[in-house]
Structure formats: structure tokens, C-alpha cells
Enzyme design. Structure first.
Site, PDB file in Angstrom:
ATOM      1  N   TYR A 103      -6.134   6.767   4.264  1.00  0.00           N
ATOM      2  CA  TYR A 103      -6.346   5.629   3.392  1.00  0.00           C
ATOM      3  C   TYR A 103      -5.482   4.365   3.723  1.00  0.00           C
ATOM      4  O   TYR A 103      -5.976   3.192   3.681  1.00  0.00           O
ATOM      5  CB  TYR A 103      -5.948   6.297   2.022  1.00  0.00           C
ATOM      6  CG  TYR A 103      -5.645   4.945   0.895  1.00  0.00           C
ATOM      7  CD1 TYR A 103      -6.963   4.505   0.531  1.00  0.00           C
ATOM      8  CD2 TYR A 103      -4.584   4.338   0.800  1.00  0.00           C
ATOM      9  CE1 TYR A 103      -6.720   3.189  -0.217  1.00  0.00           C
ATOM     10  CE2 TYR A 103      -4.420   3.419  -0.131  1.00  0.00           C
ATOM     11  CZ  TYR A 103      -5.615   2.631  -0.322  1.00  0.00           C
ATOM     12  OH  TYR A 103      -5.639   1.620  -1.253  1.00  0.00           O
ATOM     13  N   ASP A 125      -9.375   4.401  -3.148  1.00  0.00           N
ATOM     14  CA  ASP A 125      -8.155   4.884  -3.645  1.00  0.00           C
ATOM     15  C   ASP A 125      -8.857   5.398  -5.122  1.00  0.00           C
ATOM     16  O   ASP A 125     -10.245   5.553  -5.214  1.00  0.00           O
ATOM     17  CB  ASP A 125      -7.477   3.754  -3.995  1.00  0.00           C
ATOM     18  CG  ASP A 125      -7.735   2.680  -4.977  1.00  0.00           C
ATOM     19  OD1 ASP A 125      -9.191   2.477  -5.255  1.00  0.00           O
ATOM     20  OD2 ASP A 125      -6.918   1.803  -5.507  1.00  0.00           O
ATOM     21  N   GLU A 154       0.885  -1.313  -0.341  1.00  0.00           N
ATOM     22  CA  GLU A 154       0.005  -0.041   0.170  1.00  0.00           C
ATOM     23  C   GLU A 154       0.660   1.236   0.184  1.00  0.00           C
ATOM     24  O   GLU A 154       0.596   2.417  -0.637  1.00  0.00           O
ATOM     25  CB  GLU A 154      -0.870   0.097   1.229  1.00  0.00           C
ATOM     26  CG  GLU A 154      -2.121  -1.059   1.083  1.00  0.00           C
ATOM     27  CD  GLU A 154      -3.060  -0.935   0.039  1.00  0.00           C
ATOM     28  OE1 GLU A 154      -3.117   0.138  -0.441  1.00  0.00           O
ATOM     29  OE2 GLU A 154      -3.627  -1.663  -0.452  1.00  0.00           O
TER      30      GLU A 154
END
Length: 358
Positions: A128, A146, A45
Site C-alpha cells: 500500500y 486504503d 503515509e
């Protein structure tokens, strides 16, 4: 169709069409009892921020070979981490990656926290990334949004508010759609839908499991969504780079940038500051030391997040008894392993072009 039905139909599609990714546990393997590795999810990520899956795969596999567990990364030399990261861009991510690994190893016994709030207390992890790790690694219910998710849901619910203003509405829809059973798989399913079906151009609407409930498709506006606010024009900065070559060995003089700021801790050739009002005619007055500097034809052009950069490149072949303080000579065969950002590799390519074939 209810949100429950939306979730179920997409998970059915994901079970058949999930992408094979080196950090992902497939639905089939999940059914066999395999669980995601939080270290791999976190690493992927962080790498995927502002970058594509295609660009990240090789870097991810390199990191896993070098540092298979978070404790290994925590013990790694920072310059080795920067070297392995070189080329991925946004280099503050690499510095925070090392700090985060150290924190997890030191303060959490090598185990990543499971909640969004706790994850956000780690270096370099924002909302996020915290949501993605909590959901994908630990199956916690969270809204993971995203760029792919923004595109899919903007079209699904005909959200015409431009980004970034539309983010809260999109996040609210994602939170409502995400089921409490298999939330991690659902988040990855929406991402896969955006990456493979609901693409920016020419979406394959006929193959989409949500096509019957998509508001944008019958309105024939899918390719116009999500809307984005006009981008501000980026300013241009100028500067000069000085490539010194050892006449005997052909080695290149390098130095390290300051630890903080743009490209912090990365490797570079000596150069001037980058400024909008840089006076090109005075570049030689700013050379790192006296030498027979010759300007190479053309200039290096590079774009950062907030500005364009144009660099004049100078080269000098010389013999120095010792490198200047803070610098070192790097053999040509070792340049590929140096922590050189892309802009510096462009500089070296221009400076060394005359040596090709010689």
C-alpha cells in the site's frame, strides 16, 4: 458511464473540494508547477497507517520541524525519534521510519525511488505505502487502496464479499479507474470522497459526484458496506506495573524496553510480563526490588491490536542511591518528553493521581 468519465467527474470534484493537508500539494498549486515532496508523502503515509488524519497532523508537523528532510531524520538519534512518535502507536513503524530514512540517505543519495518495486525494497514499506508514494509523489500509475477507497468502491460497485476477501476485487477496480493522467490526484480524490462524503455512517449521497452510478445508493445498502468478516475475540492478558518515586525530587524511575517486540525501544516503568495466566496475588514477589509497594485503586485497561491488557499499578516512594542498572530517574517536568507509549502514560496517571493538588 465509462471509467474515463468516472475519473474525470471525480477529479473535477476534487479540484473544487480537495482537503487542505500539511503534506499535500493542492490541485491549484500543482497547476502552478509545485510538485509533491516524496519525503512528506512517505512520512504522512507511514503515520496514517491505522490512524486518522486528525490524530496525525500535529505529529507530522512536529517531525517536519525537527527533521525537515530525509537526511535530517537519518542522522537523528533513535530515542529522539521514538519520543517524537510516542502516542501514535504501532511503534515498529517508528523504528522502521528511522531505518528507512537511513537507507534512503545512504543508498539512494537522499532520493526516494520512484517505482513500487523499488520502494518495497525499503524498510517498513509494504504494497500500500509503495503504491501511495509512487502515485502521489511521482504520478506513477498504481492502485492505491486504503480504508476510504475500500468503502467508496464497495458501495460504488455493490461488492458484498466481506473484507479482507474483497481486497483483490477492490484493487482491480481501483486500477481500472485510476487514469494515467493525474493518478496521484485521483487516488487522493477517492480518499477525500470517502473521508468527507462517503462516510461510514450517514453518507451524504446527495453531494456525491458519483451518486448517479453508485449501485449501493438506490439499493439503500450503503451503510452496510463494506462487509467485514466477524472479528475474532481478543484474549485478555494481565500484569503489574511498579512506579517508583524519588522522595526528595519526585522523579519517576523509568527504563527502556528491549529493541524488538511489542513497544520495542519505548520507555516504561518496571513491570512484570503480560500473560493470560498472570497470578495477581504473586505480583509483589515479582517487584523489581524490595520496597514499600502499595497498590493503587483500580487497574489500567488498554487494548492492543491482538489483545486486551489489564495492569495492576503499584507505587513506592523511596530513596535509592542510584537507579537499578538500565534505569534512570526522570523529573516530572520531563515525563511529557519521554518515549512513553499510551499504556505507560495511563499507568503514570494512576500512580501520580494522589499528588495532584498537593
Amino acid at each position: 458511464m465509462t471509467t474515463v468519465s468516472h475519473s474525470r467527474s471525480l477529479l473535477d470534484w476534487y479540484d473544487r473540494h480537495a482537503r487542505r493537508l500539511p503534506w499535500r500539494v493542492s490541485p491549484q498549486d500543482r497547476n502552478l508547477g509545485e510538485v509533491p515532496d516524496p519525503y512528506r508523502i512517505w512520512l504522512s503515509e507511514v503515520m496514517l497507517q491505522q490512524t486518522t488524519v486528525a490524530a496525525v497532523k500535529d505529529y507530522f508537523e512536529k517531525f517536519i520541524r525537527l527533521w525537515p528532510a530525509v537526511e535530517d531524520l537519518a542522522k537523528a538519534d533513535e530515542q529522539d525519534v521514538m519520543k517524537a512518535w510516542a502516542g501514535l502507536g504501532y511503534y515498529s513503524r517508528a523504528r522502521n521510519l528511522k531505518k528507512c530514512a537511513e537507507t534512503v540517505a545512504r543508498e539512494h543519495d537522499g532520493r526516494f525511488p520512484e517505482t513500487e518495486d523499488a520502494l518495497m525494497g525499503l524498510p517498513g514499506i509494504g504494497p500500500y505505502t509503495a503504491a501511495a508514494i509512487a502515485t502521489i509523489a511521482f504520478d506513477r500509475h498504481a492502485a492505491v487502496v486504503d480504508g476510504n477507497v475500500e468503502r467508496v468502491l464497495s458501495r460504488m460497485f455493490l461488492i458484498e464479499t466481506p473484507l479482507p476477501e474483497a481486497k483483490p476485487e477492490i484493487r482491480a477496480w481501483m486500477g481500472e479507474l485510476t487514469p494515467h493522467a493525474r493518478p496521484g490526484d485521483f487516488a487522493q480524490a477517492v480518499m477525500d470522497l470517502g473521508a468527507t462524503i462517503c462516510t461510514p455512517r450517514r453518507p451524504a449521497c446527495g453531494l456525491c459526484p458519483w451518486r448517479e452510478n453508485c449501485a449501493a445508493q438506490p439499493a439503500n445498502v450503503a451503510e452496510t458496506l463494506p462487509r467485514k468478516a466477524p472479528k475474532k475475540k481478543k484474549p485478555t492478558r494481565f500484569g503489574a506495573a511498579f512506579v517508583a518515586i524519588d522522595e526528595k525530587s519526585g522523579a519517576v524511575l523509568l527504563r527502556r524496553r528491549p529493541p524488538e517486540g511489542l513497544l520495542g525501544g519505548m520507555t516504561e516503568v518496571p513491570g512484570t510480563e503480560w500473560a493470560a495466566d498472570f497470578a495477581g496475588e504473586a505480583a509483589l514477589d515479582l517487584a523489581p526490588f524490595p520496597a514499600d509497594w502499595t497498590r493503587r485503586p483500580g487497574e489500567v485497561k488498554h487494548t492492543f491490536t491482538h489483545f486486551h491488557l489489564r495492569l495492576a499499578v503499584y507505587r513506592a516512594d523511596l530513596t535509592l542511591a542510584r537507579p537499578p542498572e538500565g534505569g534512570w530517574w526522570s523529573a516530572r517536568t520531563e515525563l511529557r518528553d519521554e518515549a512513553l507509549p499510551t499504556v505507560m502514560r495511563k499507568v503514570l496517571a494512576m500512580a501520580l493521581a494522589a499528588d495532584q493538588g498537593s
